[in-house]
Design a protein around this motif. Sequence first.
Motif, short mmCIF file in Angstrom:
data_model
loop_
_atom_site.label_atom_id
_atom_site.label_comp_id
_atom_site.label_asym_id
_atom_site.label_seq_id
_atom_site.Cartn_x
_atom_site.Cartn_y
_atom_site.Cartn_z
N GLY A 106 0.79 -1.24 0.00
CA GLY A 106 0.00 0.00 0.00
C GLY A 106 0.81 1.28 0.00
O GLY A 106 0.26 2.36 0.07
N LYS A 109 4.44 0.84 -4.22
CA LYS A 109 5.52 0.11 -4.89
C LYS A 109 5.14 -0.22 -6.34
O LYS A 109 5.95 -0.01 -7.26
CB LYS A 109 5.83 -1.15 -4.09
N SER A 110 3.91 -0.72 -6.55
CA SER A 110 3.49 -1.07 -7.91
C SER A 110 3.35 0.18 -8.77
O SER A 110 3.70 0.17 -9.95
CB SER A 110 2.15 -1.81 -7.89
N THR A 111 2.87 1.25 -8.15
CA THR A 111 2.73 2.52 -8.88
C THR A 111 4.10 3.00 -9.35
O THR A 111 4.27 3.39 -10.51
CB THR A 111 2.08 3.58 -7.93
N PRO A 301 4.57 13.29 -4.56
CA PRO A 301 3.49 13.76 -3.68
C PRO A 301 2.27 12.86 -3.71
O PRO A 301 2.12 12.02 -4.59
CB PRO A 301 3.16 15.14 -4.27
P1 ADP Z 1 1.76 -1.25 -3.27
O1 ADP Z 1 2.26 -1.83 -4.55
O2 ADP Z 1 2.86 -0.74 -2.40
O3 ADP Z 1 0.84 -2.17 -2.55
P2 ADP Z 1 0.18 0.49 -4.96
O4 ADP Z 1 1.17 1.03 -5.91
O5 ADP Z 1 -0.73 -0.59 -5.43
O6 ADP Z 1 0.89 0.05 -3.60
O7 ADP Z 1 -0.64 1.74 -4.42
C1 ADP Z 1 -1.76 1.59 -3.55
C2 ADP Z 1 -2.84 2.61 -3.94
O8 ADP Z 1 -2.36 3.93 -3.67
C3 ADP Z 1 -3.21 2.56 -5.42
O9 ADP Z 1 -4.59 2.79 -5.56
C4 ADP Z 1 -2.41 3.72 -6.02
O10 ADP Z 1 -3.03 4.29 -7.16
C5 ADP Z 1 -2.42 4.72 -4.87
N1 ADP Z 1 -1.24 5.59 -4.88
C6 ADP Z 1 0.07 5.20 -4.92
N2 ADP Z 1 0.87 6.28 -4.89
C7 ADP Z 1 0.07 7.37 -4.83
C8 ADP Z 1 0.29 8.79 -4.77
N3 ADP Z 1 1.52 9.30 -4.74
N4 ADP Z 1 -0.80 9.59 -4.74
C9 ADP Z 1 -2.06 9.10 -4.75
N5 ADP Z 1 -2.34 7.78 -4.80
C10 ADP Z 1 -1.29 6.93 -4.83
#
Ligand code: ADP
Length: 357
Positions: A106, A109-111, A301
């Motif tokens: 959360g 990381k994937s983003t 951000p």
């Molecule tokens: P992880 O891979 O660490 O579990 P994700 O990349 O899936 O996390 O991100 C979790 C959620 O947060 C997703 O819905 C993503 O779009 C959102 N998110 C990630 N980074 C940001 C950001 N900088 N601003 C707004 N939303 C974000």
Amino acid sequence: MLKNQLETLLKEWVDPLTEQNLITSKSLKRLEIKDDQVQMDVVLGFPLGSLETSVREALTKLIKPVTNLAVQMNFATKIVPHVNGAHMPALKGVKNIIAVGSGKGGVGKSTVSFHLAQAISQLGARVGVLDADIYGPSQPSMFGLQGSKPEVVDGKFVPLQRQGLQTMSIGYLIGEAVPMIWRGPMLGKALQQIMTDTAWDNLDYLVVDLPPGTGDIQLTLCQKIPVTGAIMVTTPQDLALLDVRRAAEMLKKLNVPIFGFVENMSGYSCKTCGAKDAIFGEGGGQKIAELFGEKLLVHIPLDSDIRLKTDAGQYFTEGAAFHYNHLFAELALKVTSQMAAMPKDYSAVFPTIKIEG
Ligand code: ADP
């Protein structure tokens, strides 16, 4: 005389973004005064994309005060495989692997994996994304490819493609809502198969979206992937830092070089009044980077535009007018230029010697 003068100047010049010096990085292949011109051949080990223009401008500005001669600069990119810390054989069709890890889920990381891959590809390299986050494979929806299945040719999965990027995920095989029963060893096995049986097509970089955490699955996985280097994603608050610290320590123990840390969800700016709010605290990324003696690569951000453009494949359908492209381009350059300075892996160029008796 002029050549020596230019060499001295170039030795002192360091590109502010990549922190590369053309001389120490051995990128300057030729410097000649010929046909009333200063002629330079620069071969970089990472893609520079449209940023080549700013490097040209900076170099021209540097050279101008010492000569009136015209300057002819030739730029080229040659991306080669680099040695991975564990000295494992490379994956077929992949020159280098960049792992993206985090202490917990959360944090984005994937983003970050997704946009980093886009950014490196936009700089001009061949890139793929392996979604190894078996707890929550989200790359299929980020690529807008949910429900698509990879073809199998000659017993290998053919990665799916979107705008030149190759992508493979367990999510393409079993859907993104991974059933509980699949978690653990079964998923580990399936992932292992994806890793060994995917026919990546001549990638310069494979970005691997690692599963969060530091448990057995992560450890076994990291021992099996020939990772060239990793970046760690964290949010700024202390609780997240504790987790990312454990994850970074695990990678260090496995001899995986860490390129640096990314602080995500780092402050929020109100779109209406412009007021800033550090929702998840401040300075955490810098703190953890310093603790490891590594760099804080970028702050990203908290912005709903990032979520909207990342989830559900909207990045592709709504064009590339993504407000944060510049941040991910900066991250891409910092990571790939650091990698270019690492020792090269020559094993692929040496023939295998067979001894017959
Ligand atoms: P992880 O891979 O660490 O579990 P994700 O990349 O899936 O996390 O991100 C979790 C959620 O947060 C997703 O819905 C993503 O779009 C959102 N998110 C990630 N980074 C940001 C950001 N900088 N601003 C707004 N939303 C974000």
